[in-house]
Design an enzyme around this catalytic site. Structure first.
Site, PDB file in Angstrom:
ATOM      1  N   GLU A   1     -10.695  13.352  54.066  1.00 50.58           N
ATOM      2  CA  GLU A   1     -11.972  13.946  53.660  1.00 50.58           C
ATOM      3  C   GLU A   1     -12.630  14.764  54.776  1.00 50.58           C
ATOM      4  OE1 GLU A   1     -14.034  10.646  51.794  1.00 50.58           O
ATOM      5  OE2 GLU A   1     -12.335  10.377  50.458  1.00 50.58           O
TER       6      GLU A   1
ATOM      7  N   GLU B   1      -4.360   8.655  45.745  1.00 47.32           N
ATOM      8  CA  GLU B   1      -5.383   7.657  45.376  1.00 47.32           C
ATOM      9  C   GLU B   1      -5.762   7.781  43.909  1.00 47.32           C
ATOM     10  OE1 GLU B   1      -8.788   7.603  48.036  1.00 47.32           O
ATOM     11  OE2 GLU B   1      -7.558   8.067  49.789  1.00 47.32           O
TER      12      GLU B   1
END
Ligand SMILES: *[C@@H]1O[C@H](CO)[C@@H](O)[C@H](O)[C@H]1NC(C)=O
Length: 336
Positions: free
Chosen positions: A153, A260
């Site tokens: 991220e 994910e």
């Protein structure tokens, strides 16, 4: 009383002996293994293994696992030079005992950085702390963890460039590149990924990530791939987008993984459709590494109240999402 067919009787026996409901199908890892595909569960908090049913389904269905937060900096290295190895050791031992691969998630993230690191403001000292951390963690699991999410991220959630995280604040934008160089130097043989979310649904962020990664490649930064987190809420990616990303990164010499995946919606039919469509497109595009963010709704996190985002319900029964995923795997024919 209805006659019990032999196959049903067999399934019932299997259920009684290991305490987990049978799916009535082959295992996901069996189908994946035949085609050289990693099918994994992330978000594995080692304490979940205390539940024998959790451990049984995990080992039975998946050939890869990755931790939840336990490998993040403040969890594994809370004070300088002091490490809590037991948690990750347990996961790695479990994986080895069951013939599973392990993905290291995640070396750098915006959350979970310890005070001792955050107190360092001098870039040289900060870099040295990064190197010491990477070396300690990556060396301990060298040869046992085959791939790592090095930076997670990096981009602002809705796109618009790098987010000003703890690393950016001290090192500036070059922290991404520095992290990959430190990681490759620590462990030359593991695959190194950059992981981000929402790029499949936000075109601007998709371009941001491509610009960032192609810049890394242009600077000969040692990176092997892009991990699409693929947290989906209600709306599936537009068909073709995953394929386009895989092709674009392939031209840079990189692979794309799904790292994910979960699907947050109250509509279980839609959920299964999304799982099936995403997995089918990913496999056809050439993705060979697919990880879900957990596998049982017993340990699911959701931002959509009431949503149950995973493949198995709280009691380890396979859901429609499991069968859609299984079908996508069995139907997939790998190009010769
Ligand atoms: C659930 O999703 C399916 C598949 O997209 C759709 O046909 C159906 O109308 C949806 N149901 C509701 C209640 O929205």
């Amino acid at each position: 009383m209805k006659a019990v067919t032999p196959i049903i009787a067999l399934l019932a026996t299997a259920e009684a002996t290991c305490g987990i409901p049978s799916t009535g199908t082959t295992k996901l890892r069996e189908e994946a293994g035949k085609k050289g595909i990693l099918i994994g569960s992330g978000a594995i908090n080692p304490t979940y293994l205390d539940d024998p049913r959790f451990a049984a389904v995990l080992a039975e269905q998946f050939n890869s696992l990755s931790p939840e937060n336990e490998l993040k900096w403040s969890f594994i290295h809370p004070t300088e030079g002091s490490f809590t190895w037991e948690t990750i050791d347990r996961l790695v031992d479990f994986a080895e005992a069951h013939g599973m691969m392990v993905k290291g998630h995640g070396l750098i993230s915006s959350c979970c950085n310890p005070d001792y690191l955050l107190s360092i403001t001098d870039p040289t000292a900060f870099r040295a702390a990064m190197a010491a951390h990477f070396e300690a963690v990556m060396h301990r699991y060298e040869g046992r963890v085959d791939r790592w999410d090095v930076v997670t991220e990096a981009l602002k959630t809705q796109g618009g460039g790098l987010q000003a995280n703890d690393f950016y604040n001290v090192l500036g934008p070059s922290y991404v590149e520095e992290a990959f160089r430190i990681a490759r130097a620590a462990v030359p043989d593991a695959k190194l990924f950059i992981s981000d979310n929402l790029v499949e649904s936000l075109p601007g962020k998709r371009q941001d990530l491509y610009d960032l990664v192609s810049g890394l490649v242009a600077n000969s930064v040692p990176i092997d791939g892009v991990a699409l987190q693929m947290h989906i809420t209600e709306v599936p990616p537009t068909p073709g987008v995953i394929t386009d990303m895989v092709n674009a990164y392939r031209e840079l010499g990189l692979e794309v993984a799904i790292s994910e995946m979960d699907v947050h919606t109250l509509n279980t039919t839609l959920q299964a459709d999304i799982y099936g469509a995403v997995i089918s497109e990913a496999l056809s595009a050439g993705i060979t590494d697919i990880t879900f963010w957990g596998f049982t709704d017993k340990h699911a996190y959701t931002w959509l109240p009431g949503a149950k985002p995973l493949l198995f319900d709280e009691n380890y029964r396979a859901k429609a999402a499991f069968y859609a995923t299984h079908t996508a795997l069995t139907d997939f024919v790998r190009a010769p």
